[in-house]
Design a protein around this motif. Sequence first.
Motif, short mmCIF file in Angstrom:
data_model
loop_
_atom_site.label_atom_id
_atom_site.label_comp_id
_atom_site.label_asym_id
_atom_site.label_seq_id
_atom_site.Cartn_x
_atom_site.Cartn_y
_atom_site.Cartn_z
N GLU A 183 -48.50 149.32 50.05
CA GLU A 183 -49.23 149.64 51.29
C GLU A 183 -50.61 149.00 51.34
OE1 GLU A 183 -48.15 151.74 48.99
OE2 GLU A 183 -49.77 153.08 48.35
N THR A 184 -50.99 148.23 50.31
CA THR A 184 -52.29 147.54 50.31
C THR A 184 -52.39 146.63 51.53
OG1 THR A 184 -52.18 147.48 47.90
CG2 THR A 184 -53.84 146.07 48.94
N PRO A 185 -53.50 146.73 52.29
CA PRO A 185 -53.63 145.88 53.47
C PRO A 185 -53.67 144.39 53.12
CG PRO A 185 -55.36 147.56 53.43
CD PRO A 185 -54.65 147.63 52.11
N ALA A 186 -53.12 143.58 54.00
CA ALA A 186 -53.13 142.13 53.83
C ALA A 186 -53.27 141.49 55.21
CB ALA A 186 -51.85 141.67 53.15
N ALA A 187 -53.59 140.22 55.24
CA ALA A 187 -53.67 139.50 56.52
C ALA A 187 -53.37 138.04 56.27
CB ALA A 187 -55.07 139.65 57.13
N VAL A 188 -52.82 137.41 57.29
CA VAL A 188 -52.60 135.97 57.24
C VAL A 188 -53.42 135.40 58.40
CG1 VAL A 188 -50.88 134.13 57.18
CG2 VAL A 188 -50.25 136.46 56.50
N VAL A 189 -54.28 134.45 58.08
CA VAL A 189 -55.10 133.84 59.13
C VAL A 189 -54.71 132.37 59.25
CG1 VAL A 189 -57.42 133.38 60.00
CG2 VAL A 189 -56.99 135.42 58.61
N TYR A 190 -54.20 132.03 60.41
CA TYR A 190 -53.77 130.66 60.69
C TYR A 190 -54.89 129.94 61.41
CZ TYR A 190 -51.30 126.86 63.11
OH TYR A 190 -50.93 125.63 63.61
N LYS A 191 -55.26 128.79 60.92
CA LYS A 191 -56.29 127.94 61.53
C LYS A 191 -57.56 128.71 61.91
CE LYS A 191 -54.64 123.64 62.86
NZ LYS A 191 -54.53 122.62 63.89
N ALA A 192 -58.11 129.42 60.93
CA ALA A 192 -59.36 130.16 61.14
C ALA A 192 -60.42 129.26 61.78
CB ALA A 192 -59.87 130.68 59.80
N THR A 193 -61.05 129.76 62.79
CA THR A 193 -62.16 129.12 63.54
C THR A 193 -61.73 127.93 64.41
OG1 THR A 193 -63.05 127.51 61.91
CG2 THR A 193 -63.81 129.80 61.70
N GLY A 225 -56.05 142.99 49.94
CA GLY A 225 -56.96 143.93 49.27
C GLY A 225 -57.43 145.04 50.17
N ASN A 226 -57.93 146.08 49.52
CA ASN A 226 -58.39 147.25 50.29
C ASN A 226 -59.66 146.99 51.08
OD1 ASN A 226 -56.32 149.10 49.86
ND2 ASN A 226 -57.05 149.53 47.79
N CYS A 227 -60.27 145.83 50.91
CA CYS A 227 -61.42 145.50 51.77
C CYS A 227 -60.96 145.39 53.22
CB CYS A 227 -62.10 144.21 51.32
SG CYS A 227 -61.17 142.72 51.71
N LEU A 228 -59.65 145.23 53.44
CA LEU A 228 -59.13 145.17 54.82
C LEU A 228 -58.72 146.57 55.30
CD1 LEU A 228 -56.91 141.95 54.57
CD2 LEU A 228 -59.27 142.14 55.35
N GLY A 229 -58.93 147.59 54.46
CA GLY A 229 -58.57 148.95 54.84
C GLY A 229 -59.73 149.69 55.48
N GLU A 230 -59.58 151.02 55.57
CA GLU A 230 -60.55 151.83 56.31
C GLU A 230 -61.63 152.44 55.42
OE1 GLU A 230 -60.58 151.94 59.56
OE2 GLU A 230 -58.79 150.66 59.55
N ASP A 231 -61.33 152.65 54.14
CA ASP A 231 -62.23 153.45 53.29
C ASP A 231 -63.22 152.59 52.51
OD1 ASP A 231 -60.81 155.67 54.09
OD2 ASP A 231 -59.35 155.44 52.46
N TYR A 232 -64.47 153.03 52.48
CA TYR A 232 -65.50 152.38 51.67
C TYR A 232 -66.71 153.29 51.63
CZ TYR A 232 -67.73 151.24 56.12
OH TYR A 232 -68.31 151.33 57.35
N GLU A 233 -67.66 152.99 50.75
CA GLU A 233 -68.93 153.72 50.70
C GLU A 233 -69.99 152.89 51.39
OE1 GLU A 233 -69.37 156.77 49.39
OE2 GLU A 233 -67.21 156.78 48.96
N ARG A 234 -70.99 153.54 52.00
CA ARG A 234 -72.06 152.72 52.57
C ARG A 234 -72.88 152.08 51.45
NH1 ARG A 234 -76.66 155.67 55.91
NH2 ARG A 234 -77.80 153.81 55.24
N SER A 235 -73.62 151.02 51.80
CA SER A 235 -74.32 150.24 50.78
C SER A 235 -75.53 150.98 50.23
CB SER A 235 -74.79 148.91 51.40
OG SER A 235 -75.83 149.17 52.34
#
Length: 251
Positions: A183-193, A225-235
Amino acid sequence: MVHFVGAGSGAADLITVRGARLLGEADVVIYAGSLVNPELLQYVREDCEIHNSAQMTLEQVLDVVRSAEAAGKTTVRLHTGDASIYGAVREQFDQLEALGIAYDVCPGVSSFCGAAAALRAEYTLPEVSQTVIITRAAGRTPVPDRESIRSLAAHRSTMVLFLSTGLSQKLQEELLSGGYPPETPAAVVYKATWPEEKIFRCTVGTLAETVEGAGLTKTALIIVGNCLGEDYERSKLYDPGFTTGFRRGAE
Ligand code: SAH
């Protein structure tokens, strides 16, 4: 003089100010036509000699550079993204050193940064991951065994995969067996920018079907990676209670 210039990830205005200036001053440009946006050639002078390295060998590239040098001309070697990432530049640097030809390097916006912008992602989210692994799946070009996807996956850090869309089935298996839960989030980016940029969000468990379903074979990055998910701590950096070298935190 040879200037190695990073063209940026796609959009013609993502080249650096310095890179655009060097292109404008060049007598000869050798650009990686398989990936560099041809719109970037708008920055060159009308009398500039242009070569597309997609159809050339290292030897042919060096021949062009050598003739330019003999005529006292300036060459720009234009690489996609940033030249330090899968740019095949070291072999060029070493040959130029051996030939006594001066060169320098102008950095560029790598496509892994272009993809982060497209995704509006932060790869290094507090308490989620503070590490970005940039790698590729082994295909016709080998990867050292000790850097297998399976072993790198054990860190469950943010991972950015270049040159791997054609190997997505095997890649998914390795990511899962190495340690990323399906269930780890993932993404595929085609021709970014690029104007035709496309984003496909999925999970590690649905990665291969997403890549294949979209018919993607090249010019795409896979981000996991989970950086694409919803949960994190503020800086800490902007936390009112945290003292930094520039700001005293409140009690
Ligand atoms: N030096 C380049 C990478 C060259 S390797 C850089 O810094 O970006 C070529 C691979 O980079 C492609 O197969 C693809 O995986 C990736 N790539 C390059 N440009 C891209 C873009 N605009 N969007 C997505 N992936 C890209």
